[in-house]
Design a protein around this motif. Structure first.
Motif, PDB file in Angstrom:
ATOM      1  N   SER A   1      22.173  64.637   9.331  1.00  0.00           N
ATOM      2  CA  SER A   1      21.283  65.787   9.513  1.00  0.00           C
ATOM      3  C   SER A   1      22.080  67.045   9.246  1.00  0.00           C
ATOM      4  O   SER A   1      23.304  67.050   9.401  1.00  0.00           O
ATOM      5  N   GLY A   2      21.396  68.081   8.819  1.00  0.00           N
ATOM      6  CA  GLY A   2      22.088  69.339   8.543  1.00  0.00           C
ATOM      7  C   GLY A   2      21.573  69.960   7.257  1.00  0.00           C
ATOM      8  O   GLY A   2      20.793  69.349   6.530  1.00  0.00           O
ATOM      9  N   PRO A   3      22.032  71.175   6.967  1.00  0.00           N
ATOM     10  CA  PRO A   3      21.481  71.893   5.807  1.00  0.00           C
ATOM     11  C   PRO A   3      21.728  71.192   4.470  1.00  0.00           C
ATOM     12  O   PRO A   3      20.849  71.182   3.615  1.00  0.00           O
ATOM     13  N   LEU A   4      22.901  70.590   4.301  1.00  0.00           N
ATOM     14  CA  LEU A   4      23.151  69.923   3.012  1.00  0.00           C
ATOM     15  C   LEU A   4      22.268  68.693   2.859  1.00  0.00           C
ATOM     16  O   LEU A   4      21.750  68.419   1.774  1.00  0.00           O
ATOM     17  N   TYR A   5      22.088  67.973   3.941  1.00  0.00           N
ATOM     18  CA  TYR A   5      21.219  66.786   3.888  1.00  0.00           C
ATOM     19  C   TYR A   5      19.786  67.211   3.550  1.00  0.00           C
ATOM     20  O   TYR A   5      19.114  66.563   2.749  1.00  0.00           O
ATOM     21  N   ASP A   6      19.348  68.340   4.145  1.00  0.00           N
ATOM     22  CA  ASP A   6      17.987  68.825   3.851  1.00  0.00           C
ATOM     23  C   ASP A   6      17.862  69.172   2.370  1.00  0.00           C
ATOM     24  O   ASP A   6      16.850  68.861   1.742  1.00  0.00           O
ATOM     25  N   LYS A   7      18.909  69.815   1.835  1.00  0.00           N
ATOM     26  CA  LYS A   7      18.855  70.177   0.399  1.00  0.00           C
ATOM     27  C   LYS A   7      18.860  68.911  -0.452  1.00  0.00           C
ATOM     28  O   LYS A   7      18.151  68.807  -1.450  1.00  0.00           O
ATOM     29  N   ARG A   8      19.666  67.937  -0.061  1.00  0.00           N
ATOM     30  CA  ARG A   8      19.712  66.683  -0.835  1.00  0.00           C
ATOM     31  C   ARG A   8      18.356  65.983  -0.799  1.00  0.00           C
ATOM     32  O   ARG A   8      17.941  65.359  -1.771  1.00  0.00           O
ATOM     33  N   LYS A   9      17.676  66.109   0.347  1.00  0.00           N
ATOM     34  CA  LYS A   9      16.356  65.479   0.443  1.00  0.00           C
ATOM     35  C   LYS A   9      15.420  66.106  -0.588  1.00  0.00           C
ATOM     36  O   LYS A   9      14.718  65.402  -1.312  1.00  0.00           O
ATOM     37  N   ILE A  10      15.456  67.438  -0.685  1.00  0.00           N
ATOM     38  CA  ILE A  10      14.566  68.125  -1.643  1.00  0.00           C
ATOM     39  C   ILE A  10      14.896  67.674  -3.065  1.00  0.00           C
ATOM     40  O   ILE A  10      14.007  67.292  -3.837  1.00  0.00           O
ATOM     41  N   VAL A  11      16.207  67.690  -3.411  1.00  0.00           N
ATOM     42  CA  VAL A  11      16.619  67.284  -4.765  1.00  0.00           C
ATOM     43  C   VAL A  11      16.183  65.840  -5.021  1.00  0.00           C
ATOM     44  O   VAL A  11      15.631  65.505  -6.071  1.00  0.00           O
ATOM     45  N   SER A  12      16.422  64.972  -4.028  1.00  0.00           N
ATOM     46  CA  SER A  12      16.107  63.548  -4.206  1.00  0.00           C
ATOM     47  C   SER A  12      14.624  63.325  -4.419  1.00  0.00           C
ATOM     48  O   SER A  12      14.230  62.574  -5.307  1.00  0.00           O
ATOM     49  N   TYR A  13      13.785  63.991  -3.616  1.00  0.00           N
ATOM     50  CA  TYR A  13      12.352  63.750  -3.750  1.00  0.00           C
ATOM     51  C   TYR A  13      11.837  64.289  -5.080  1.00  0.00           C
ATOM     52  O   TYR A  13      10.947  63.704  -5.697  1.00  0.00           O
ATOM     53  N   PHE A  14      12.450  65.397  -5.510  1.00  0.00           N
ATOM     54  CA  PHE A  14      12.068  65.929  -6.816  1.00  0.00           C
ATOM     55  C   PHE A  14      12.442  64.910  -7.916  1.00  0.00           C
ATOM     56  O   PHE A  14      11.628  64.590  -8.791  1.00  0.00           O
ATOM     57  N   LEU A  15      13.677  64.373  -7.839  1.00  0.00           N
ATOM     58  CA  LEU A  15      14.121  63.414  -8.861  1.00  0.00           C
ATOM     59  C   LEU A  15      13.309  62.117  -8.809  1.00  0.00           C
ATOM     60  O   LEU A  15      12.998  61.524  -9.844  1.00  0.00           O
ATOM     61  N   LEU A  16      12.960  61.697  -7.594  1.00  0.00           N
ATOM     62  CA  LEU A  16      12.151  60.474  -7.475  1.00  0.00           C
ATOM     63  C   LEU A  16      10.774  60.686  -8.095  1.00  0.00           C
ATOM     64  O   LEU A  16      10.269  59.830  -8.826  1.00  0.00           O
ATOM     65  N   ALA A  17      10.202  61.871  -7.825  1.00  0.00           N
ATOM     66  CA  ALA A  17       8.888  62.172  -8.408  1.00  0.00           C
ATOM     67  C   ALA A  17       9.014  62.169  -9.933  1.00  0.00           C
ATOM     68  O   ALA A  17       8.147  61.628 -10.634  1.00  0.00           O
ATOM     69  N   PHE A  18      10.103  62.736 -10.433  1.00  0.00           N
ATOM     70  CA  PHE A  18      10.332  62.774 -11.883  1.00  0.00           C
ATOM     71  C   PHE A  18      10.460  61.350 -12.443  1.00  0.00           C
ATOM     72  O   PHE A  18       9.848  61.005 -13.450  1.00  0.00           O
ATOM     73  N   LEU A  19      11.252  60.529 -11.761  1.00  0.00           N
ATOM     74  CA  LEU A  19      11.482  59.150 -12.217  1.00  0.00           C
ATOM     75  C   LEU A  19      10.177  58.365 -12.281  1.00  0.00           C
ATOM     76  O   LEU A  19       9.918  57.641 -13.240  1.00  0.00           O
ATOM     77  N   PHE A  20       9.344  58.532 -11.252  1.00  0.00           N
ATOM     78  CA  PHE A  20       8.101  57.769 -11.195  1.00  0.00           C
ATOM     79  C   PHE A  20       7.028  58.344 -12.130  1.00  0.00           C
ATOM     80  O   PHE A  20       6.184  57.607 -12.624  1.00  0.00           O
ATOM     81  N   ALA A  21       7.099  59.656 -12.357  1.00  0.00           N
ATOM     82  CA  ALA A  21       6.030  60.268 -13.170  1.00  0.00           C
ATOM     83  C   ALA A  21       6.331  60.253 -14.657  1.00  0.00           C
ATOM     84  O   ALA A  21       5.402  60.123 -15.463  1.00  0.00           O
ATOM     85  N   SER A  22       7.610  60.355 -15.047  1.00  0.00           N
ATOM     86  CA  SER A  22       7.886  60.613 -16.469  1.00  0.00           C
ATOM     87  C   SER A  22       7.406  59.525 -17.437  1.00  0.00           C
ATOM     88  O   SER A  22       7.038  59.869 -18.561  1.00  0.00           O
ATOM     89  N   PRO A  23       7.331  58.227 -17.062  1.00  0.00           N
ATOM     90  CA  PRO A  23       6.752  57.292 -18.041  1.00  0.00           C
ATOM     91  C   PRO A  23       5.272  57.562 -18.304  1.00  0.00           C
ATOM     92  O   PRO A  23       4.721  57.089 -19.281  1.00  0.00           O
ATOM     93  N   PHE A  24       4.640  58.317 -17.400  1.00  0.00           N
ATOM     94  CA  PHE A  24       3.201  58.565 -17.570  1.00  0.00           C
ATOM     95  C   PHE A  24       2.915  59.955 -18.150  1.00  0.00           C
ATOM     96  O   PHE A  24       1.777  60.311 -18.385  1.00  0.00           O
ATOM     97  N   ILE A  25       4.004  60.731 -18.383  1.00  0.00           N
ATOM     98  CA  ILE A  25       3.818  62.052 -19.005  1.00  0.00           C
ATOM     99  C   ILE A  25       3.912  61.880 -20.512  1.00  0.00           C
ATOM    100  O   ILE A  25       4.802  61.188 -21.005  1.00  0.00           O
ATOM    101  N   LYS A  26       3.005  62.516 -21.216  1.00  0.00           N
ATOM    102  CA  LYS A  26       3.025  62.403 -22.678  1.00  0.00           C
ATOM    103  C   LYS A  26       3.128  63.786 -23.310  1.00  0.00           C
ATOM    104  O   LYS A  26       2.490  64.726 -22.837  1.00  0.00           O
ATOM    105  N   ILE A  27       3.923  63.864 -24.363  1.00  0.00           N
ATOM    106  CA  ILE A  27       4.004  65.106 -25.128  1.00  0.00           C
ATOM    107  C   ILE A  27       3.650  64.751 -26.567  1.00  0.00           C
ATOM    108  O   ILE A  27       4.305  63.878 -27.157  1.00  0.00           O
ATOM    109  N   ASN A  28       2.637  65.395 -27.102  1.00  0.00           N
ATOM    110  CA  ASN A  28       2.111  65.063 -28.439  1.00  0.00           C
ATOM    111  C   ASN A  28       1.829  63.565 -28.563  1.00  0.00           C
ATOM    112  O   ASN A  28       2.103  62.949 -29.595  1.00  0.00           O
ATOM    113  N   GLY A  29       1.361  62.986 -27.494  1.00  0.00           N
ATOM    114  CA  GLY A  29       1.041  61.554 -27.525  1.00  0.00           C
ATOM    115  C   GLY A  29       2.243  60.653 -27.330  1.00  0.00           C
ATOM    116  O   GLY A  29       2.106  59.435 -27.278  1.00  0.00           O
ATOM    117  N   ASN A  30       3.454  61.236 -27.221  1.00  0.00           N
ATOM    118  CA  ASN A  30       4.662  60.415 -27.025  1.00  0.00           C
ATOM    119  C   ASN A  30       5.034  60.381 -25.552  1.00  0.00           C
ATOM    120  O   ASN A  30       5.045  61.433 -24.900  1.00  0.00           O
TER     121      ASN A  30
END
Ligand code: SF4
Ligand code: SF4
Length: 474
Positions: A31-60
């Motif tokens: 627990s602590g400020p660095l852990y809180d920041k890591r949580k934010i970074v981690s959840y952002f990266l997890l969302a990116f990991l799970f979402a990016s196969p479903f994001i398409k740019i120009n159909g790709n």
């Protein structure tokens, strides 16, 4: 040679006991400020990991690594086997970037970005804290006999771990075969796609094994990046470090006692509370110095800062710092080695951007049919037969494709009823064609020809071929 007494800790690792058996780590919940920041970074990266196969740019698909069909999409740009050189440069840039980053900032990548750490510490470990409780409760449960409570908790935890492992496998599959195909497989049902289901279940088993059992061993034993630390780090690299000058003082560490003048007694600020050790997911004591097992997760920084706050001492006894910062109390500086890496990195990125800008949407390859020389036809016409391959790297169908000779009179005849070609999106068109030239235009036994590839009236690619004619003996 005998190990010096202050280096004895290097002879063993915390996760294996003297009998060579696994010593399970029960890290305290950070627990602590660095852990809180890591949580934010981690959840952002997890969302990116799970979402990016479903994001398409120009159909790709935004990111796809289809090694089976040798098709790759990076940030929506499709890469083909023909773009392998670009892929290699991207990989070299990645390696240099990681090397540069490691020389400068040690294993920060492991603590903040590595998927292993993120899944382990921010997903699986947090579920474990939720079901089994914090360190002491987990240790108690571990010692406890297999009663109803333990069986219930274990089965529940293992079931959730299995579901998440299955989910991760599906996401990795979406990166591998593409999200569209994955969704089709899911809707059509597993029976139709046993050849995919079996590897999927095997990978689920691998993820389950890694996160439920193997855990920190990945970082300590298996990860090649971890092994590289020894050669990449130097005394100027920023790592999670214990300020031994401050912590040990002139008279070593000592447990905290109220109203005691530690400074006068020569004791350092470390009160030997072991909280930094208890919170460590790899089970090490950072006070022994930089160690290969440290994944720079910052949990010990937060933990020690909390202790320092409680006993009214300045925070930062454990902090991000280099050995030189601590020894000489100097600020961070770029070393000559880092400047060299930065220069190479900038050059390579420039080369890659230039190549990307020059990359064509269509790749044409025209080759003479093996074993065929030329054919002498009526009216002194010489004919050569060629095969062509057109690769459409875009996500749009290219229609009305035709070949034209540049700056040269002659005919191109396609070996098909169609005189123009259609190339499906991300598809390939192949075929055979004849090129006919007047013998007088060849001027020798070989002539270089430039062929333009048009879509309608738009020039989309250019390629060169060698045209063969009869040898002249005059
Ligand atoms: S948490 Fe801080 S004070 Fe406690 S043992 Fe670790 S370094 Fe020393
Ligand atoms: S020593 Fe500190 S930073 Fe390193 S792994 Fe352990 S808790 Fe994380």
């Amino acid at each position: 040679m005998e190990t010096p007494s202050n280096e004895v800790f290097r002879d063993s690792i915390a996760t294996i006991n003297e009998e060579g058996k696994r010593s399970w780590i029960f890290p305290k919940k950070p627990s602590g400020p660095l852990y809180d920041k890591r949580k934010i970074v981690s959840y952002f990266l997890l969302a990116f990991l799970f979402a990016s196969p479903f994001i398409k740019i120009n159909g790709n698909q935004f990111l796809m690594f289809n090694v089976l069909e040798r098709r790759f999409n990076i940030f929506g740009f499709p890469f083909w086997p023909q773009d392998f050189h670009l892929f290699v440069i991207s990989m070299i840039i990645g390696v240099i970037f990681i090397t540069l980053f490691t020389v400068g900032f040690g294993r920060i990548f492991c603590g903040w970005i590595c998927p292993q750490t993120i899944f382990m510490e921010m997903v699986f470990r947090r579920i474990e804290y939720w079901i089994d409780g914090d360190r002491n409760k987990q240790m108690r449960l571990n010692r406890q006999k297999w009663d109803a409570e333990k069986i219930k908790k274990r089965l529940f935890k293992w079931f959730i771990f299995l579901i998440i492992s299955f989910l991760i496998s599906n996401i990795f599959l979406a990166y591998l075969i593409g999200s569209d195909k994955l969704l089709t497989y899911v809707t059509e049902g597993p029976k139709e796609h046993m050849g995919t289901l079996v590897p999927l279940l095997i990978f689920t088993g691998v993820f389950y094994f890694v996160f439920a059992w193997f855990r920190e061993q990945v970082c300590i034993i298996a990860c090649p990046y971890g092994r590289l630390q020894g050669v990449l780090l130097d005394t100027k690299s920023i790592v999670v470090a214990y300020d031994h000058k401050r912590g040990e003082g002139s008279n070593g560490r000592k447990k905290f006692r109220k109203n005691e003048d530690r400074e006068a007694m020569g004791h350092g600020d470390c009160i030997d509370c072991f909280q930094c050790v208890h919170v460590c997911p790899t089970g090490i004591d950072i006070r022994n110095g930089t160690q290969l097992e440290c994944v720079n997760c910052t949990a010990c920084i937060d933990e020690c800062d909390t202790i320092m706050e409680k006993i009214n001492l300045p925070k930062g006894l454990i902090r991000y710092a280099s050995e030189e910062n601590i020894e000489k109390k100097t600020p961070f500086k770029l070393t000559a080695r880092m400047k060299g890496y930065i220069a190479v990195l900038v050059i390579l990125i420039g080369v890659l951007l230039g190549m990307l800008a020059l990359r064509n949407d269509v790749e044409a390859r025209v080759l003479r049919l093996p074993g065929q020389l030329y054919e002498h036809k009526e009216n002194n016409i010489i004919s050569n037969v060629f095969t062509y391959k057109l690769v459409n790297k875009t996500s749009e169908t290219i229609e009305n494709v035709s070949f034209r000779l540049r700056g040269q009179a002659g005919n191109i005849k396609m070996v098909s009823t169609l005189e123009s070609i259609t190339i499906e999106e991300q598809g390939i068109a192949e075929g055979t064609m004849f090129i006919e030239l007047k013998q007088s235009d060849i001027g020798g036994d070989k002539k270089k020809l430039r062929i333009d590839v048009y879509s309608g009236e738009k020039l989309i690619e250019t390629t060169d071929v060698s045209f063969l004619g009869p040898r002249s003996f005059n």
